[in-house]
Scaffold this active site. Structure first.
Site: not given
Length: 314
Positions: A42, A74, A79, A104, A135, A168, A220, A266
């Site tokens: 996502g 996931d 997305y 989702k 979702h 979610s 994060l 990435s």
């Protein structure tokens, strides 16, 4: 060390996993298990530009994650990259049984869950998913509509094509609505969770009372989006103690609350370091509490802000 098959398993109770030399699985209330660290497709990985053409960067980044042991993948129809996820799965050569695949549904108006699910399976190129989620609850115009969609989710579980089903971005009132009529309760609620969004009002306690696991996305945030802030000093001190990065402390903070963490990168080196370092240290209950306490000094929500007032910490 105990073998992975005989070792302690985390569950929805919120009990922290024991120290081990691998990242553990969490056991759902339906008996299925989910790896506690997932690779999310996502936000930064969402599809942009031509929706019909495959995005090779998304495919290659996902392949890099799989190559480095991220078998919990996931995704979501919103997305726009289920086809890329499917291509990465196919090109990886990893046996389907070793992967844990989540997607989702956005519950598009006028569309059944079956229709959305079948489309997702086709794009993913698989005949089942390990976890299928609603979702968000915000599309529903009434409790009855939410309950009807959950009944459709239950039919997928009973068909075997969705091994586990969950939700979610649900708040307590949405969970209570679903639980009133559920034959198969949601096994998990995937929510934005980090020190600056700990969900006031006892949401996590409610999950644990009802056997619903918690899965954190954007764990994060305090490092990547909301710095500077009051947790910075605690993260730095704890990171120095264990010889890790503040980001790794942020991920471990979730794991040590028995919460599944979903994140992305990435950067192959970073992906490797997370897999290598996260099993090697464990926060003390005092450190978990210190981070939580510091986090209460700031409020930050990265997603769904149009559904909440600025000072709403639920």
């Amino acid at each position: 060390m105990n073998s992975e098959t005989s070792a302690f398993k985390a569950d929805a109770s919120g009990t922290a996993p024991k120290q081990s030399d691998y990242l553990p699985n969490l056991k759902f209330s339906d008996g299925n298990e989910i790896p506690m660290l997932g690779y999310g497709l996502g936000t930064a990985m969402s599809k942009r530009g031509n929706k019909d053409a495959l995005d090779e960067k998304i495919i290659n980044d996902t392949l890099t994650a799989i190559k480095n042991g991220y078998y919990h993948l996931d995704g979501a129809e919103s997305y726009g990259n289920e086809a890329e996820l499917g291509a990465a799965i196919s090109r990886s050569g990893i046996d389907r049984s070793k992967l844990f695949i989540t997607t989702k549904t956005s519950c598009r108006p006028g569309e059944t869950i079956e229709t959305a699910f079948s489309r997702s399976l086709s794009k993913l190129g698989v005949d089942y998913v390990d976890l299928y989620l609603i979702h968000s609850p915000f599309w529903a115009s009434s409790p009855a509509e939410l309950q009807q969609k959950w009944a459709e989710m239950e039919a997928l579980k009973e068909s075997g094509r969705a091994r586990s089903i969950g939700v979610s971005n649900f708040l307590r009132e949405h969970l209570e609505t679903v639980l009133q009529t559920a034959r198969h309760p949601p096994v998990v609620n995937q929510i934005e969770y980090h020190p600056y969004l700990q969900h006031a009002g006892g949401l996590l306690d409610f999950h644990r009372e009802r056997g619903i696991a918690v899965e954190a996305y954007s764990p994060l945030t305090a490092v990547t989006k909301a710095a500077p802030g009051p947790v910075d000093a605690v993260y730095e001190r704890v990171a120095k103690k264990y010889g890790v990065t503040p980001g790794e402390v942020a991920l471990r903070w979730c794991l040590d609350q028995g919460i599944v963490a979903v994140t992305t990168s990435s950067n192959e080196q970073r992906l490797q370091e997370w897999r290598q370092r996260l099993p090697l240290f464990k926060l003390t209950p005092k450190e978990v509490g210190e981070i939580a306490e510091a986090g209460l000094g700031k409020h930050f929500r990265g997603f769904w802000n149009n559904q909440f007032k600025e000072d709403d910490r639920r």
